[in-house]
Design an enzyme around this catalytic site. Structure first.
Site, PDB file in Angstrom:
ATOM      1  N   SER A 182       0.883  -1.189  -0.170  1.00 47.24           N
ATOM      2  CA  SER A 182       0.023   0.080  -0.118  1.00 47.24           C
ATOM      3  C   SER A 182       0.780   1.376   0.115  1.00 47.24           C
ATOM      4  CB  SER A 182      -0.885   0.152   1.250  1.00 47.24           C
ATOM      5  OG  SER A 182      -1.725   0.748   1.123  1.00 47.24           O
ATOM      6  N   GLU A 313      -8.967  -5.600  -4.381  1.00 44.88           N
ATOM      7  CA  GLU A 313      -8.451  -4.516  -3.739  1.00 44.88           C
ATOM      8  C   GLU A 313      -9.463  -3.702  -3.064  1.00 44.88           C
ATOM      9  OE1 GLU A 313      -5.057  -4.166  -2.723  1.00 44.88           O
ATOM     10  OE2 GLU A 313      -3.902  -4.867  -4.489  1.00 44.88           O
ATOM     11  N   HIS A 406      -7.595  -5.493  -0.330  1.00 44.07           N
ATOM     12  CA  HIS A 406      -6.543  -5.031   0.065  1.00 44.07           C
ATOM     13  C   HIS A 406      -5.962  -5.443   1.247  1.00 44.07           C
ATOM     14  CE1 HIS A 406      -3.768  -1.567  -0.320  1.00 44.07           C
ATOM     15  NE2 HIS A 406      -4.028  -1.341   0.892  1.00 44.07           N
TER      16      HIS A 406
END
Length: 483
Positions: A182, A313, A406
């Site tokens: 991320s 995600e 995610h």
């Protein structure tokens, strides 16, 4: 107990299955005269420093509710939070080194999360390092004067510490892989473009983040001005430094919420695109240009790169929050898709390719592609010899609605499926054989620079898909792509 030496003084760690040393300072506390300044060396010490427990973490707020369970935060008070943690198989030898940069939207996270425990990496022959760095305004606020990108300079200072000290922990400073997830992956891709980071690492892995998340100096000033207005202070770092930390953190969170609710370019500049008010600034010096442009022009051409995303995600942000359920008409998701740069014809194709999907499902696919998958592809196109992956295992958690969301891959990368903090996201009985495969792939890449599939090229866009079962594909028709 184990004893190791650093250039600043000895440290005492834990000798269990592997050796671990935690909370080692790589820079002085960024408070007082060091606030809003480049990282400075820590004060040396002579007696062995107790490094058997995690050190302080960067100031940040807690998150409550379901999201707090899915993405837990470890908050340890203290000023001396520019520290790092080391797991090693032994203090002799020259093992490959991996340095992990945590995510958290550049406003949260730390190297002290239990899912990042490096025991399995060290057990398998790698020296694993996790780091903390300045977050939010302390790391990325910039009005155009002084030094920008302090959070990135912290990361560079940590990598410099690794170069100068890791041989005392059995690591090879000539074989360093940085990897992050991320905002950590965005950091990795930005470091690829920074002259000050050149030579500090030799391989890089970017998980769910690429090189599209930087902002201009003008956008940074917009954010800083709005932060100062929210705090009732002058728009200067000096004035903001006088604000009590809890008040500053609350204002940061408020700005992030405002950007997400109404990401208008006129109000926020580039932040309307990145959705990250505190993020790396293309200042023209420390970061001379946009990372994608710099990499396309040859920056970090000698660095081996592995980059990838998770298949779904955006479901982490849309499903637990209830946004996906509220997105109940085509008009709503079409408007949201347009916000992410997808033309009307593309919206129709996303919908047509997913018969029976809800409007929320379609929006999640658009967001995943526009914010994660397409930027990763663009970076792979810009950096010759890049290897691409996609993590597609779908979690059964939240009644199976999270999907391959995610941050789901983190426990597999670190091979920490048994960490209790991961249970809300992974659900019961996640596949250990998949964790073994993903973990081994990261290990092999850090050791050799080549996984067991061909690199990605526009002509042969090869991708490794981690799932049950895992496959390798060459997809020549990726479908509609947001701009």
């Amino acid at each position: 107990m184990a004893l190791a030496g650093t250039q600043y003084g000895p440290v005492r760690g834990t000798d269990a299955d592997v050796l671990s040393f935690k909370g080692i300072p790589y820079a002085a506390p960024p408070v007082g005269p060091n606030r809003f300044q480049p990282p400075r060396p820590p004060e040396p010490w002579t007696s062995p420093r107790d490094s058997r427990g995690y050190g302080a973490t960067a100031p940040q707020t807690r998150i409550e509710g379901v999201m707090g369970q899915l993405i837990p935060r470890t908050i340890i008070p203290g000023d001396d939070y520019l520290n790092l943690n080391v797991w090693t198989p032994g203090l002799t030898g020259r093992a490959p080194v991996m340095v992990f940069i945590h995510g958290g939207s550049f406003t949260s996270g730390s190297g002290a999360l239990s899912v990042y425990d490096g025991t399995r990496f060290a057990r398998d022959g790698v020296v694993l390092v996790t780091i903390n760095y300045r977050l939010g305004a302390d790391g990325f606020l910039w009005f155009g004067d002084g030094t920008p990108n302090l959070g990135l300079l912290d990361q560079i200072a940590a990598l410099t510490w690794v170069r100068d000290n890791i041989d005392g922990f059995g690591g090879d400073p000539g074989n360093v892989t940085i990897f992050g997830e991320s905002a950590g992956a965005m950091s990795v891709c930005t470091l690829l473009a920074m002259p000050a980071a050149e030579g500090l690492f030799h391989r890089a892995i970017a998980q769910s983040g690429a090189g599209h998340n930087t902002i201009s100096p003008e956008s940074a000033r917009l954010v800083g001005t709005r932060l100062a207005a929210a705090l009732g202070t002058a728009p200067t770092r000096e004035a903001i430094a006088d604000v009590p930390v809890p008040q500053l953190l609350a204002a940061q969170d408020m700005l992030s919420q405002q950007v997400s609710a109404k990401p208008r370019a006129k109000r926020w500049g580039d932040v309307a695109r990145t959705l990250l008010p505190f993020s790396p600034v293309v200042d023209g010096d420390l970061l001379p240009g946009a990372p994608l442009d710099r990499i396309r022009a040859g920056a970090a051409a000698d660095v081996d790169l592995l980059i990838g995303t998770n298949s779904e995600e955006a479901r982490l942000f849309l499903v637990p929050t209830g946004v996906a359920a509220r997105m109940n008409t085509p008009l709503l998701y079409a408007a949201a898709a347009l916000r992410f740069g997808l033309p009307v014809s593309g919206v129709r194709r996303y919908r047509a390719n997913r018969p029976g999907a809800t409007a929320g499902d379609v929006l999640a696919a658009v967001m995943t592609d526009s914010y994660y998958r397409i930027p990763a592809i663009r970076l792979a196109e810009a950096h010759r010899g890049t290897y691409m992956y996609e993590f597609g295992w779908r979690s059964p958690a939240c009644d199976g609605t999270l999907g391959a969301c995610h941050a789901l891959e983190l426990a597999f990368v670190f091979n920490n499926l048994d960490d209790p903090s991961t249970a809300p996201m992974l659900g019961p009985a996640p596949p250990q054989h998949l964790a073994d495969l993903v973990h081994r792939t990261w290990l092999n890449f850090a050791t050799t620079g080549t996984p067991d599939w061909p690199p990605y090229t526009p002509e042969q866009p090869t991708t490794r898909h981690f799932n049950t079962p895992s496959t390798t594909t060459t997809n020549t028709n990726p479908g509609p792509t947001p701009h």
